[in-house]
Design a protein around this motif. Sequence first.
Motif, mmCIF file in Angstrom:
data_model
loop_
_atom_site.group_PDB
_atom_site.id
_atom_site.type_symbol
_atom_site.label_atom_id
_atom_site.label_comp_id
_atom_site.label_asym_id
_atom_site.label_seq_id
_atom_site.Cartn_x
_atom_site.Cartn_y
_atom_site.Cartn_z
ATOM 1 N N PRO A 1 1.201 -1.235 0.276
ATOM 2 C CA PRO A 1 -0.210 0.198 0.592
ATOM 3 C C PRO A 1 0.777 1.207 -0.018
ATOM 4 O O PRO A 1 2.119 1.464 0.573
ATOM 5 C CB PRO A 1 -0.984 -0.455 1.364
ATOM 6 C CG PRO A 1 -0.135 -0.930 2.046
ATOM 7 C CD PRO A 1 0.692 -2.332 0.937
ATOM 8 N N SER A 2 0.364 2.408 -0.423
ATOM 9 C CA SER A 2 1.337 3.081 -0.323
ATOM 10 C C SER A 2 1.410 4.331 0.626
ATOM 11 O O SER A 2 0.843 3.544 1.356
ATOM 12 C CB SER A 2 0.366 4.524 -1.332
ATOM 13 O OG SER A 2 -1.190 4.932 -1.046
ATOM 14 N N ARG A 3 2.299 5.168 0.874
ATOM 15 C CA ARG A 3 2.205 5.572 1.758
ATOM 16 C C ARG A 3 1.197 6.449 2.259
ATOM 17 O O ARG A 3 0.224 6.657 3.699
ATOM 18 C CB ARG A 3 3.433 6.358 2.170
ATOM 19 C CG ARG A 3 4.073 6.559 4.158
ATOM 20 C CD ARG A 3 5.218 7.604 3.430
ATOM 21 N NE ARG A 3 6.155 6.534 3.145
ATOM 22 C CZ ARG A 3 7.671 6.666 2.918
ATOM 23 N NH1 ARG A 3 8.054 7.898 2.793
ATOM 24 N NH2 ARG A 3 8.648 5.543 3.181
ATOM 25 N N SER A 4 0.524 7.129 1.348
ATOM 26 C CA SER A 4 -1.080 8.391 1.740
ATOM 27 C C SER A 4 -1.724 7.196 1.929
ATOM 28 O O SER A 4 -2.786 7.265 3.101
ATOM 29 C CB SER A 4 -0.914 9.077 0.593
ATOM 30 O OG SER A 4 -1.160 7.969 -0.336
ATOM 31 N N SER A 5 -1.644 6.313 1.373
ATOM 32 C CA SER A 5 -2.875 5.303 1.715
ATOM 33 C C SER A 5 -2.878 4.691 3.085
ATOM 34 O O SER A 5 -3.923 4.764 3.920
ATOM 35 C CB SER A 5 -3.411 3.906 1.110
ATOM 36 O OG SER A 5 -1.810 3.159 0.931
ATOM 37 N N GLN A 6 -1.663 4.222 4.038
ATOM 38 C CA GLN A 6 -1.312 3.732 5.018
ATOM 39 C C GLN A 6 -1.375 4.928 5.763
ATOM 40 O O GLN A 6 -2.402 4.604 6.993
ATOM 41 C CB GLN A 6 0.058 3.902 5.424
ATOM 42 C CG GLN A 6 0.277 2.109 4.565
ATOM 43 C CD GLN A 6 1.525 1.824 4.535
ATOM 44 O OE1 GLN A 6 2.806 2.320 5.314
ATOM 45 N NE2 GLN A 6 2.226 0.710 4.663
ATOM 46 N N ARG A 7 -1.569 6.368 6.170
ATOM 47 C CA ARG A 7 -1.474 7.432 6.511
ATOM 48 C C ARG A 7 -3.355 7.749 6.219
ATOM 49 O O ARG A 7 -3.591 7.584 7.982
ATOM 50 C CB ARG A 7 -0.858 8.379 5.794
ATOM 51 C CG ARG A 7 -0.565 9.695 7.022
ATOM 52 C CD ARG A 7 -0.628 11.270 6.510
ATOM 53 N NE ARG A 7 1.226 10.398 6.530
ATOM 54 C CZ ARG A 7 1.141 11.038 4.556
ATOM 55 N NH1 ARG A 7 0.990 11.247 3.747
ATOM 56 N NH2 ARG A 7 2.962 10.841 4.319
ATOM 57 N N LYS A 8 -3.912 8.065 5.546
ATOM 58 C CA LYS A 8 -5.394 7.581 5.638
ATOM 59 C C LYS A 8 -6.129 6.055 6.757
ATOM 60 O O LYS A 8 -7.608 7.125 7.408
ATOM 61 C CB LYS A 8 -5.839 7.566 4.153
ATOM 62 C CG LYS A 8 -5.796 9.169 3.043
ATOM 63 C CD LYS A 8 -6.312 8.512 2.041
ATOM 64 C CE LYS A 8 -5.733 9.704 0.964
ATOM 65 N NZ LYS A 8 -6.171 9.960 -0.199
#
Length: 138
Positions: free
Chosen positions: A111-118
């Motif tokens: 998973p992308s970093r932004s999706s992990q953050r979300k």
Amino acid sequence: MAVFITHQISIDESEFSLTATRSQGAGGQHVNKVATAIYLRFDINQSSLPEKIKTKLLESNDTRITSDGVMVLRAQNHRTQEQNKRDAIKRLAVVIKQSTYEKPVRKPTRPSRSSQRKRMDSKTKSGQQKQLRKKIDM
């Protein structure tokens, strides 16, 4: 004459046999005197198919394939013998073509970093909402 399944794979008509029998079901007097149903028998082991496809067909849980490796298809949907012959041959080609399909190999992704953050933000938000539901301690 040959039956073409894909660009590389074809089956000669001598590799399968067609026999006519009486159809089942309603039809009045006509059904009792005309043999319009077709039995198609195709011996997978004796065919000119590539070994990979043969093994895939034999290992499938298809009830139309006997323990001897013979595929038996019955075509009786149409009123004429000729239409049932075409239907049986077409269905044989479809079954063989389905066995040539190979699932693409899955490439594992992250998973992308932004999706992990979300995801973490939504978990934090839901945790805060649950905290607000608690009784207030005085």
